[in-house]
Enzyme design. Structure first.
Site, short mmCIF file in Angstrom:
data_model
loop_
_atom_site.label_atom_id
_atom_site.label_comp_id
_atom_site.label_asym_id
_atom_site.label_seq_id
_atom_site.Cartn_x
_atom_site.Cartn_y
_atom_site.Cartn_z
N HIS A 275 0.88 -1.17 0.00
CA HIS A 275 0.00 0.00 0.00
C HIS A 275 0.92 1.23 0.00
O HIS A 275 2.02 1.17 0.57
CB HIS A 275 -0.83 -0.05 1.28
CG HIS A 275 -1.87 1.01 1.41
ND1 HIS A 275 -1.57 2.28 1.85
CD2 HIS A 275 -3.20 0.98 1.16
CE1 HIS A 275 -2.69 2.98 1.87
NE2 HIS A 275 -3.69 2.23 1.46
N ASP B 84 3.38 -4.70 7.80
CA ASP B 84 2.15 -3.94 7.65
C ASP B 84 0.99 -4.92 7.87
O ASP B 84 0.73 -5.78 7.02
CB ASP B 84 2.09 -3.30 6.26
CG ASP B 84 0.75 -2.60 6.00
OD1 ASP B 84 -0.19 -2.77 6.81
OD2 ASP B 84 0.66 -1.89 4.98
N GLN C 11 -4.22 -5.25 6.62
CA GLN C 11 -5.18 -6.24 6.08
C GLN C 11 -5.03 -7.58 6.78
O GLN C 11 -5.99 -8.34 6.88
CB GLN C 11 -4.96 -6.42 4.57
CG GLN C 11 -5.22 -5.19 3.73
CD GLN C 11 -6.68 -4.74 3.74
OE1 GLN C 11 -7.60 -5.49 4.06
NE2 GLN C 11 -6.89 -3.48 3.41
N LYS D 292 -10.25 -1.13 10.17
CA LYS D 292 -10.36 -2.27 9.26
C LYS D 292 -10.71 -3.56 10.00
O LYS D 292 -10.74 -4.64 9.42
CB LYS D 292 -9.05 -2.44 8.49
CG LYS D 292 -8.80 -1.31 7.49
CD LYS D 292 -7.61 -1.61 6.63
CE LYS D 292 -7.08 -0.38 5.92
NZ LYS D 292 -7.94 0.04 4.81
N CYS E 149 -4.55 2.51 -3.84
CA CYS E 149 -3.31 2.98 -3.22
C CYS E 149 -2.20 1.96 -3.36
O CYS E 149 -1.40 1.76 -2.44
CB CYS E 149 -3.50 3.31 -1.74
SG CYS E 149 -4.74 4.54 -1.46
C1 LIG Z 1 -2.20 -3.00 3.39
C2 LIG Z 1 -2.55 -1.64 3.90
N1 LIG Z 1 -1.61 -0.89 4.50
C3 LIG Z 1 -1.87 0.33 4.98
C4 LIG Z 1 -3.12 0.90 4.88
C5 LIG Z 1 -3.34 2.29 5.43
O1 LIG Z 1 -4.17 2.23 6.52
P1 LIG Z 1 -4.77 3.57 7.17
O2 LIG Z 1 -5.38 4.33 6.04
O3 LIG Z 1 -5.78 3.07 8.13
O4 LIG Z 1 -3.65 4.29 7.81
C6 LIG Z 1 -4.12 0.19 4.26
C7 LIG Z 1 -5.46 0.79 4.13
O5 LIG Z 1 -6.04 0.91 3.09
C8 LIG Z 1 -3.84 -1.11 3.76
O6 LIG Z 1 -4.79 -1.84 3.15
#
Ligand SMILES: Cc1ncc(COP(=O)(O)O)c(C=O)c1O
Lengths: 147, 404
Positions: free
Chosen positions: B117, B194, B197, B220, B359
Site C-alpha cells: 500500500h 504492515d 489487512q 479495518k 493505493c
Molecule cells: C495493506 C494496507 N496498508 C496500509 C493501509 C493504510 O491504513 P490507514 O489508512 O488506516 O492508515 C491500508 C489501508 O487501506 C492497507 O490496506
C-alpha cells in the site's frame, strides 16, 4: 436502475462508443491530466494557428463519463479562438459544479447534466476540460511571448 | 456456533438491503463498539494521565484497559503497543524516528515489496531520497505473490530493514510473513510488518511471527477510524528517538534539555484519541469472542465462490492468485468497461465495491492494469451478498451491451 440511466444516457454511451476525436496530433502541443482518485490519465492535443484551434484530440484510458466528455469537448473546441475556448471550458466546469449557466450557451455539453447528481463522477466529466484549460493557458503564454 | 445471520444483528448498518463488499477499505462497526464510545463520552470523558479526580481515573483506566486488551490479542506487552492514528501514522512514526535518530543512515539499504500500500512505500521512498539511502524493491510474480527466493535476493544485497505487507490490499495475497521474518532475522535485518489487512483476518502473535514492528488500523477490524497501533520490540523502541514531541511524552523539561517518558508514552505526544482507543478495545473484544477457524473458513469460501463464478463469465478478468494464498479480496475487471463504471453499475444493484488503484500503483503496474474493481469480504457477509453481486455482473450486458 433508473438512476443509472440518468448517468449513462444513450447519448453519452454513443459518444463513448464512437470516439472520433481520439488519437494524437503530430507536432501539436499536448498536455497530460490525471484524476488522482482513480489514477486515470488523459492527454489533450491542441493545434493552434493564429490563435484559433484548428484541431483537437485526446488519448488515454478512462470511464464512459470521462471518455465521452473528452470527445464532446474536442468537437466543441474546433475552430474556437483560444479566449473563446477558455470561456467555454469555464462555463462547463461551472455548470458541472452546480452553478447556474444559461443552457443555450452549453451546446452538447448539456448532455452531461445528469452527471451533476453524482458528485463523485463530476471529476470524471471535467478531467479533459481542466487539462485543456491548462494547455490553453500555456499556449496563450507562448503566443504572447512570440507577439 | 458461528452464524453470519446472527452476527449481522450486531451491525445496524447492515439492516439496509446492501451487499457491503468494501471491507478492505473499512469494516462496519458492531453495536458494542458504538455503545462503548457513547458510554465513554457520557460517563468517563476527561483527559488521561493528567489529574487524580475520579473521572480522570475512569478515563485513564478505560484507555489502559484497551491497550492491555489489544496487546494481549497480538501477544505483545502493553508497553510495546503504541497508539497512533492508524497504519499510516505508525509507519511514518517508524520511518521518521529511524532516519532522524540515526538508526538508518545515508548509504544504508531499505527493502520494500512492490505489493505495498502506498503508506508502506512512499514514506521509505521519500525519506530515502532526502537522507541518501537506497531502496531495494522485492518483485512479485504475475499474481502478486512474493517468493522467498526474491526476498532472499533482496536481503542478501545487505539491506538494513525490510518493510512488507502481511496481506496485500489490492490482490488479497497472504504473504509468507512468518518465513519472511525468519529470513530477515537470520541476516540481522529489521522487519516492519504492515498488518492493516492481515490482522483483521489472521490471528497474529507478534512474538511467534518474530517481526520487529507491526502496524495496524482499528477501522479495518470493526473499530473506529482515526485510531490504530504500532507494535515494536521493547529493546528497539528503547533505542529509538520520539517521533512527535509535546505533552505526555516527557519525563522532565528544563531550559537546557528534556528527558523522555517511559514506553509507550515516549511515542504518544499530546492528548490521545481516548474514545477511539475505547472503541478499538471493544472491537478486539468482539473479535476475540469469535471462532476464528470458522470465520476464516467462511470468508475464504465466499471469496472463492466469487472468484470461481466470476472466472466463468467470459467478459470478466480476475486478478491475483486463485489458491490458498488468496483471502477475502477479489480484484477483477470487465472487458471493455472502466472499473468506475462497473462500481457505479453495481451501486444500482445495491452492491458496494471499490474501484481504482487501491493505493497500490506499483502492484497494479506490475500486473499491467491501471485500475480494478475490488470486492472484499468480511465475516458478516453472506452467500446472499455474493449472489447479488454475481447476478449483477451477469446482467451487466443489459446496461452496457458492448461488454463481452
Ligand atoms: C495493506 C494496507 N496498508 C496500509 C493501509 C493504510 O491504513 P490507514 O489508512 O488506516 O492508515 C491500508 C489501508 O487501506 C492497507 O490496506
Amino acid at each position: 436502475m433508473d438512476e443509472l440511466r440518468e448517468l449513462y444516457t444513450d447519448t453519452l454511451m454513443s459518444f463513448y462508443l464512437a470516439p472520433d476525436r481520439k488519437g494524437k496530433i503530430a507536432d501539436a502541443q499536448g498536455l497530460e491530466g490525471k484524476n488522482l482518485s482513480c489514477g486515470d490519465r488523459i492527454k489533450v492535443f491542441l493545434q493552434v494557428e493564429d490563435g484559433v484551434i484548428k484541431d483537437a484530440k485526446f488519448t488515454g484510458y478512462g470511464c464512459v463519463i470521462s471518455q465521452s466528455s473528452a470527445t464532446v469537448m474536442c468537437r466543441m473546441l474546433l475552430n474556437k479562438r483560444l479566449d473563446e475556448a477558455k470561456e467555454m471550458i469555464d462555463r462547463f466546469i461551472d455548470f458541472m459544479q452546480g452553478k447556474d449557466v444559461p443552457e443555450e450557451l452549453l451546446g452538447d455539453a448539456l448532455y452531461f447534466e445528469g452527471v451533476r447528481r453524482f458528485p463523485s463522477r463530476v471529476k470524471c466529466a471535467t478531467l479533459a476540460w481542466h487539462t485543456a484549460k491548462e494547455l490553453i493557458q500555456k499556449l496563450k503564454g507562448i503566443q504572447s511571448d512570440a507577439g | 456456533m458461528f452464524s453470519p445471520e446472527q452476527i449481522r444483528k450486531d451491525f445496524h448498518i447492515l439492516e439496509e438491503e446492501l451487499a457491503y463488499l468494501d471491507n478492505a477499505a473499512t469494516t462496519q462497526k458492531p453495536d458494542n463498539v458504538i455503545n462503548a464510545i457513547r458510554h465513554y463520552y457520557m460517563k468517563q470523558n476527561s483527559n488521561v494521565h493528567r489529574s487524580n479526580y475520579e473521572l480522570a481515573e475512569l478515563a485513564t483506566q478505560a484507555f489502559e484497559s484497551s491497550r492491555r486488551t489489544i496487546a494481549n490479542f497480538i501477544g505483545s506487552e502493553p508497553e510495546e503497543l503504541i497508539f497512533t492514528r492508524g497504519t499510516t501514522e505508525s509507519i511514518n512514526l517508524l520511518a521518521y524516528s529511524f532516519f532522524v535518530g540515526g538508526l538508518i543512515e545515508a548509504g544504508d539499504k531499505i527493502a520494500v515489496t512492490i505489493a505495498e500500500h502506498h503508506s508502506n512505500f512512499v514514506p521509505w521512498q521519500q525519506l530515502s531520497k532526502r537522507f541518501g539511502t537506497e531502496m531495494v524493491y522485492v518483485d512479485t510474480d504475475d499474481e502478486g505473490r512474493i517468493s522467498l527466493s526474491e526476498v532472499k535476493k533482496a536481503l542478501d544485497k545487505g539491506v538494513k530493514l525490510l518493510a512488507f505487507t502481511g496481506m496485500s490490499n489490492s490482490l488479497g495475497v497472504v504473504m509468507p510473513y512468518v518465513e519472511i521474518c525468519h529470513l530477515a532475522k537470520e541476516r540481522g535485518v529489521l522487519t516492519v510488518l504492515d498488518g492493516a489487512q492481515l490482522v483483521p483476518h489472521h490471528k497474529v502473535n507478534v512474538k511467534e511471527v518474530g517481526c520487529d514492528f507491526m502496524a495496524f488500523s482499528a477501522h479495518k477490524m470493526l473499530g473506529p477510524m482515526g485510531i490504530g497501533a504500532l507494535y515494536g520490540r521493547r529493546e528497539l523502541l528503547e533505542k529509538m528517538v520520539p517521533f512527535l514531541y509535546g505533552g505526555e511524552m516527557i519525563d522532565e523539561v528544563t531550559l537546557e534539555d528534556t528527558t523522555f517518558n517511559v514506553l509507550p508514552y515516549k511515542f504518544e505526544a499530546g492528548t490521545p484519541n481516548v474514545a477511539g482507543t475505547v472503541g478499538f478495545g471493544e472491537a478486539i473484544r468482539y473479535l476475540a469472542r469469535l471462532e476464528w477457524g470458522k470465520v476464516q473458513e467462511h470468508v475464504k469460501k465466499l471469496a472463492d465462490v466469487l472468484i470461481h463464478e466470476l472466472e466463468r463469465i467470459p467478459y470478466v478478468e480476475v486478478y491475483g492468485p486463485k489458491d490458498e494464498t488468496q483471502h477475502s479480496i477479489v480484484s477483477f475487471n470487465i472487458k471493455g468497461l472502466h472499473p468506475h463504471d462497473v462500481s457505479q453499475y453495481l451501486n444500482s444493484w445495491k452492491v458496494a465495491v471499490r474501484s481504482g488503484h487501491h493505493c497500490a500503483q506499483p502492484q497494479l503496474k506490475r500486473i499491467g492494469v491501471p485500475a480494478t474493481c475490488r470486492a472484499s469480504v468480511y465475516f458478516y457477509n453472506t452467500e446472499r451478498d455474493v449472489e447479488r453481486m454475481l447476478e449483477a455482473i451477469k446482467n451487466i450486458t443489459n446496461e452496457f451491451p458492448w461488454v463481452g
